[in-house]
Scaffold this active site. Sequence first.
Site, mmCIF file in Angstrom:
data_model
loop_
_atom_site.group_PDB
_atom_site.id
_atom_site.type_symbol
_atom_site.label_atom_id
_atom_site.label_comp_id
_atom_site.label_asym_id
_atom_site.label_seq_id
_atom_site.Cartn_x
_atom_site.Cartn_y
_atom_site.Cartn_z
ATOM 1 N N HIS A 1 0.820 -1.219 0.000
ATOM 2 C CA HIS A 1 0.000 0.000 0.000
ATOM 3 C C HIS A 1 0.852 1.266 0.000
ATOM 4 C CE1 HIS A 1 -3.595 -2.333 0.403
ATOM 5 N NE2 HIS A 1 -3.196 -2.891 1.538
ATOM 6 N N ARG B 1 7.360 -5.511 2.820
ATOM 7 C CA ARG B 1 6.066 -6.146 2.535
ATOM 8 C C ARG B 1 5.825 -6.025 1.039
ATOM 9 N NH1 ARG B 1 0.037 -4.980 4.871
ATOM 10 N NH2 ARG B 1 0.285 -2.924 3.907
ATOM 11 N N GLU C 1 -5.058 -12.168 7.869
ATOM 12 C CA GLU C 1 -5.919 -10.985 7.822
ATOM 13 C C GLU C 1 -7.212 -11.228 7.064
ATOM 14 O OE1 GLU C 1 -3.767 -7.714 5.975
ATOM 15 O OE2 GLU C 1 -2.898 -8.984 4.443
ATOM 16 N N ASP D 1 -7.552 -5.223 7.763
ATOM 17 C CA ASP D 1 -8.231 -6.157 6.855
ATOM 18 C C ASP D 1 -9.021 -7.194 7.638
ATOM 19 O OD1 ASP D 1 -7.833 -5.450 4.116
ATOM 20 O OD2 ASP D 1 -5.710 -5.854 4.387
#
Length: 260
Positions: free
Chosen positions: A49, A74, A154, A180
């Site tokens: 993100h 990530r 998640e 999430d």
Amino acid sequence: MSSTPGFSLARRLRSGETVFSAWCGLPSPLVAENVARAGFSAAVIDQQHGLWDTATTLQAIAGIHQAGAAPLVRVPLNDFAGAARMLDFGAEGVIAPMINSAADARAFVAATKYPPLGERSVGAHRAAALGGFPDQRPYLKEANASTLTFAMIETRASLAHLDAIAATPGIDVLFIGPSDLSMALSEGKTLDAHSPEVEAALDQILAACKKAGKIPGLYCIDAERAAATAKRGFKFLTVGSDLAFLRAGAAEQLKILQAR
Ligand code: 3PY
Ligand code: MG
């Protein structure tokens, strides 16, 4: 450069230490390095993100390492090939979002661990250099143990397959994405990383980690949350984000001016 070759985050976590990590979404190697210099043991470059590209990630990994912290990345959803590449760049660990089944966990491990655990392809020249090794051979020998795979829990599917994911050889950390998870558990009604449903799932995931001998990790909105959940048994905790720190610092200074 450290005098002893090798990476230390995996050893610290495996010995039971609690580790606090920064979280960086702004695509600036210098920002990431300076956040790490505040004294975090690790810093995550968030390619899922966050706004990072390949070139800025490569520089940030070196900058965070230079700052004395462990660089972690990530990767975007299902990007296991990208995860292997980030390890080649010198990341000490890779975080894969939404690991929903034992098959996902096995695919992640296949890409990121060398034989016999997986099928990671050889070519970690940059990682070997950052680790202080003369060439990649000694890095190859210890990389399965000294780099970390973080499987993100998640979704409802990841909770349904929790024990199988945790039991997968080569998965080192179960890392919870509470935002999430809150959306999944409320059928999309509530974004609340601290909802009662998420709180219950935290206990379930802590228990699964204990049973499988894996490290429990959690994304935390701030230091209060990180300190409180460390007390509950989480060992790898991310704290806020570079953007949140920047905004909070700016707002605090302006508040002082406005109060005069
Ligand atoms: C989540 O909370 O879902 C995360 O992935 C943390 O960034
Ligand atoms: Mg998430």
